[in-house]
Motif scaffolding. Structure first.
Motif, mmCIF file in Angstrom:
data_model
loop_
_atom_site.group_PDB
_atom_site.id
_atom_site.type_symbol
_atom_site.label_atom_id
_atom_site.label_comp_id
_atom_site.label_asym_id
_atom_site.label_seq_id
_atom_site.Cartn_x
_atom_site.Cartn_y
_atom_site.Cartn_z
ATOM 1 N N HIS A 18 0.841 -1.212 0.000
ATOM 2 C CA HIS A 18 0.000 0.000 0.000
ATOM 3 C C HIS A 18 0.874 1.259 0.000
ATOM 4 C CE1 HIS A 18 -3.852 2.025 1.880
ATOM 5 N NE2 HIS A 18 -3.226 2.845 1.055
ATOM 6 N N HIS A 20 1.583 5.196 -2.107
ATOM 7 C CA HIS A 20 1.129 6.238 -3.043
ATOM 8 C C HIS A 20 2.367 7.007 -3.499
ATOM 9 C CE1 HIS A 20 -3.161 5.867 -1.735
ATOM 10 N NE2 HIS A 20 -2.629 5.588 -0.560
ATOM 11 N N ARG A 22 2.664 8.864 -6.255
ATOM 12 C CA ARG A 22 2.335 10.169 -6.877
ATOM 13 C C ARG A 22 2.803 10.332 -8.317
ATOM 14 N NH1 ARG A 22 -1.078 10.560 -2.865
ATOM 15 N NH2 ARG A 22 -0.269 11.289 -0.882
ATOM 16 N N ASN A 52 -4.582 6.381 -7.118
ATOM 17 C CA ASN A 52 -5.068 7.773 -7.035
ATOM 18 C C ASN A 52 -3.994 8.759 -7.463
ATOM 19 O OD1 ASN A 52 -3.572 7.184 -4.717
ATOM 20 N ND2 ASN A 52 -4.671 8.670 -3.465
ATOM 21 N N TYR A 105 -12.570 3.169 -3.499
ATOM 22 C CA TYR A 105 -12.716 4.173 -2.426
ATOM 23 C C TYR A 105 -14.201 4.373 -2.129
ATOM 24 C CZ TYR A 105 -7.809 5.662 -2.731
ATOM 25 O OH TYR A 105 -6.431 5.700 -2.703
ATOM 26 N N SER A 109 -10.797 10.505 -0.404
ATOM 27 C CA SER A 109 -9.491 10.758 0.199
ATOM 28 C C SER A 109 -8.708 11.570 -0.816
ATOM 29 C CB SER A 109 -8.832 9.408 0.539
ATOM 30 O OG SER A 109 -7.736 9.601 1.398
ATOM 31 N N THR A 110 -7.378 11.581 -0.751
ATOM 32 C CA THR A 110 -6.587 12.313 -1.732
ATOM 33 C C THR A 110 -6.910 11.809 -3.136
ATOM 34 O OG1 THR A 110 -4.844 12.497 -0.087
ATOM 35 C CG2 THR A 110 -4.233 12.952 -2.371
ATOM 36 N N HIS A 137 -11.122 1.100 0.559
ATOM 37 C CA HIS A 137 -10.936 2.184 1.525
ATOM 38 C C HIS A 137 -12.330 2.370 2.107
ATOM 39 C CE1 HIS A 137 -9.379 6.273 2.852
ATOM 40 N NE2 HIS A 137 -10.680 6.384 3.030
ATOM 41 N N HIS A 186 -6.103 -0.287 5.611
ATOM 42 C CA HIS A 186 -5.957 0.499 6.858
ATOM 43 C C HIS A 186 -7.116 0.350 7.858
ATOM 44 C CE1 HIS A 186 -8.075 3.255 4.216
ATOM 45 N NE2 HIS A 186 -6.992 3.824 3.708
ATOM 46 N N VAL A 231 -4.510 12.084 8.629
ATOM 47 C CA VAL A 231 -4.516 10.935 7.717
ATOM 48 C C VAL A 231 -5.910 10.320 7.705
ATOM 49 C CG1 VAL A 231 -3.726 9.359 9.561
ATOM 50 C CG2 VAL A 231 -3.293 8.754 7.169
ATOM 51 N N ASN A 232 -6.238 9.660 6.589
ATOM 52 C CA ASN A 232 -7.482 8.879 6.478
ATOM 53 C C ASN A 232 -7.153 7.389 6.531
ATOM 54 O OD1 ASN A 232 -9.059 11.177 5.942
ATOM 55 N ND2 ASN A 232 -8.583 11.060 3.768
ATOM 56 N N ASP A 257 0.584 2.574 3.674
ATOM 57 C CA ASP A 257 -0.208 3.710 3.211
ATOM 58 C C ASP A 257 0.702 4.940 3.057
ATOM 59 O OD1 ASP A 257 -2.325 5.247 2.368
ATOM 60 O OD2 ASP A 257 -3.271 5.417 4.336
ATOM 61 N N ALA A 259 1.948 7.993 2.037
ATOM 62 C CA ALA A 259 1.177 9.029 1.337
ATOM 63 C C ALA A 259 1.813 10.398 1.567
ATOM 64 C CB ALA A 259 -0.276 9.018 1.816
ATOM 65 N N HIS A 261 3.015 14.188 1.408
ATOM 66 C CA HIS A 261 2.591 15.542 1.039
ATOM 67 C C HIS A 261 3.710 16.462 1.524
ATOM 68 C CE1 HIS A 261 -1.477 14.234 0.007
ATOM 69 N NE2 HIS A 261 -1.525 13.570 1.151
ATOM 70 N N SER A 275 -4.664 14.932 3.580
ATOM 71 C CA SER A 275 -4.483 13.793 4.480
ATOM 72 C C SER A 275 -3.440 12.850 3.907
ATOM 73 C CB SER A 275 -5.792 13.026 4.636
ATOM 74 O OG SER A 275 -6.743 13.836 5.275
ATOM 75 N N GLY A 276 -2.626 12.289 4.771
ATOM 76 C CA GLY A 276 -1.652 11.305 4.319
ATOM 77 C C GLY A 276 -0.303 11.543 4.949
HETATM 78 C C1 NCD Z 1 -3.913 8.826 0.895
HETATM 79 C C2 NCD Z 1 -3.199 9.734 -0.097
HETATM 80 O O1 NCD Z 1 -2.785 10.838 0.254
HETATM 81 O O2 NCD Z 1 -3.035 9.316 -1.250
HETATM 82 N N1 NCD Z 1 -4.223 9.608 2.049
HETATM 83 C C3 NCD Z 1 -4.469 9.150 3.285
HETATM 84 O O3 NCD Z 1 -4.781 9.965 4.152
HETATM 85 N N2 NCD Z 1 -4.360 7.859 3.598
HETATM 86 C C4 NCD Z 1 -5.114 8.213 0.262
HETATM 87 C C5 NCD Z 1 -5.715 7.070 1.054
HETATM 88 O O4 NCD Z 1 -5.107 6.019 1.242
HETATM 89 O O5 NCD Z 1 -6.853 7.196 1.478
#
Ligand code: NCD
Ligand code: ZN
Ligand code: ZN
Length: 394
Positions: A18, A20, A22, A52, A105, A109-110, A137, A186, A231-232, A257, A259, A261, A275-276
């Motif tokens: 899991h 992300h 980007r 995503n 999803y 989320s993002t 999710h 998650h 975070v989500n 996860d 993620a 930023h 979130s992330g």
């Molecule tokens: C994730 C993201 O930023 O891509 N954000 C998060 O808060 N976990 C997306 C996700 O897994 O929901």
């Protein structure tokens, strides 16, 4: 080639199912080279990347464009998720053997991927090959909106456990009805684990993931971290956190996860901050340290970070060598202690919520398919040396 490993432990390379990264669309946060390099430095030799991105990985064309774009960047092996939309039901099913899993999803989320109506959710569950993982999710959009509308600045108040339970209950019921395989991303609360275990008891084919974030942090840390803990799903109460450890035996996979930023994005006012939280580089160090502290055994973490993800996602390679059996190897010095710092992080975001944490167990060398890829804090692998994994036909 002689490998000096006296006093070191030999572990299989971890699989983070899991992340992300980007790419495409968010290169200021991460790209596939920076993300896979962070993975490598953390002893993760295979990653499964979420859909995503921008554009989202939600059509055949977007999947193939993404695959072509990433091929020259990876330094660890990788697989891709396909993202469910309201309308891509047949297309998703037709691509099942080319992706690690489908991601759906149920709450936003993002990114823009979201499926909230019963009909498309049901049709995806029914149409995507039943033995191939569908990863949810499971946060509920309606209750997210409702509680979000209360205008609370307190993350935990605005995102109660309730939002996850409604979505999860729906997903479990539809999985039961359709007889399909379901993997819950998650999982964070005691109630969710109860729901999953009850469903399993009834024969529902469900497995679940827990993140290191929710194992090692809770809502107390949220206050300290501010948006850097946003975070989500959110960081939960100490009692939910404790429930994750108490139910460790039932956890199928530990995925980060990851993620990322940027700091600037996180430093915006609460409502605007995305979130992330990053985590791919700290997965193995935190879990290995937990074995030193006697919280879990090495065998238990290898089961959840190597054996189970390889089995659940049906990972194999061209040539039929299974992941985890093809000399993806981590050499670690169990006695060497160090402090985790932001500066060590190779993710482009350059921060970790675990900065300041002392851990035992320093990663010395990492091999990908038998080739030395990382040694003594230096990445030796060339971009493009990481290869796409292939999947058992299901
Ligand atoms: C994730 C993201 O930023 O891509 N954000 C998060 O808060 N976990 C997306 C996700 O897994 O929901
Ligand atoms: Zn998610
Ligand atoms: Zn995620």
């Amino acid at each position: 080639q002689v490998i000096e490993a006296e006093g070191l432990l030999v572990l299989p390379g971890f699989i983070d199912s899991h992340v992300h990264f980007r790419d495409p669309g968010g290169p200021h946060k991460e790209d596939f080279f920076s993300g896979t390099r962070a993975a490598l430095a953390g002893g993760v030799t295979t990653v499964l990347d979420m859909p995503n991105t921008q554009p989202a990985t939600d059509t055949r064309e977007h999947l193939y464009e993404k695959a072509a774009l990433l091929a020259s960047k990876a330094v660890v092996d990788y697989g891709l998720y396909f993202g469910a939309t309201d309308t891509n039901i047949e297309e998703a099913a037709s691509l099942a053997n080319e992706v690690a899993a489908m991601k759906l999803y149920m709450g936003s989320s993002t990114g823009s991927l979201l499926v909230t109506e019963f009909s498309p959710i049901y049709r995806h569950f029914k149409t995507f090959p039943l033995d191939k993982p569908l990863v949810v999710h499971a946060e509920d959009e309606q209750s997210l909106k409702y509680f979000g509308a209360l205008g609370s600045q307190d993350h935990n108040q605005s995102r109660p456990p309730l939002s996850a339970q409604i979505a999860l209950s729906r997903a479990l019921a539809i999985a039961e009805k359709t007889g399909r395989v379901l993997h819950v991303a998650h999982t964070t609360t005691e109630r969710e684990i109860e729901l999953i275990l009850e469903a399993r008891q009834k024969g529902v084919r469900v497995t679940f993931e827990v993140t290191p974030l929710h194992l090692f942090l809770n809502e107390e840390d949220q206050h300290r971290l501010g948006n850097f803990g946003k975070v989500n799903p959110p960081l939960r109460s100490v009692s939910d956190q404790t429930a994750l450890w108490r139910n460790f035996a039932a956890i199928d996979t530990i995925g980060t996860d990851h993620a990322p930023h940027t700091r600037a994005e996180k430093e915006q006012p609460y409502a605007q901050a995305p979130s992330g939280i990053p985590g791919v580089q700290t997965l193995l160090p935190l879990l290995f340290n937990a074995t030193i502290e006697g919280k879990v055994t090495l065998a238990e973490i290898i089961q959840r970070c190597v054996v189970n993800p390889a089995r659940i996602f049906g990972l194999k390679r061209k040539g039929a060598l299974e992941v985890g059996k093809d000399a993806d190897i981590v050499l670690i010095d169990p006695r060497q202690a160090y402090e985790i710092t932001d500066q060590q992080m190779l993710s482009k975001c350059g921060w970790t919520p675990f900065a300041g944490t002392q851990v035992s167990g320093k990663i010395q060398q990492v091999f990908v398919r038998g080739v030395l890829a990382y040694a003594h804090d230096t990445c030796l692998a060339q971009p493009g040396s990481g290869k796409p994994v292939s999947y058992e036909a299901r």
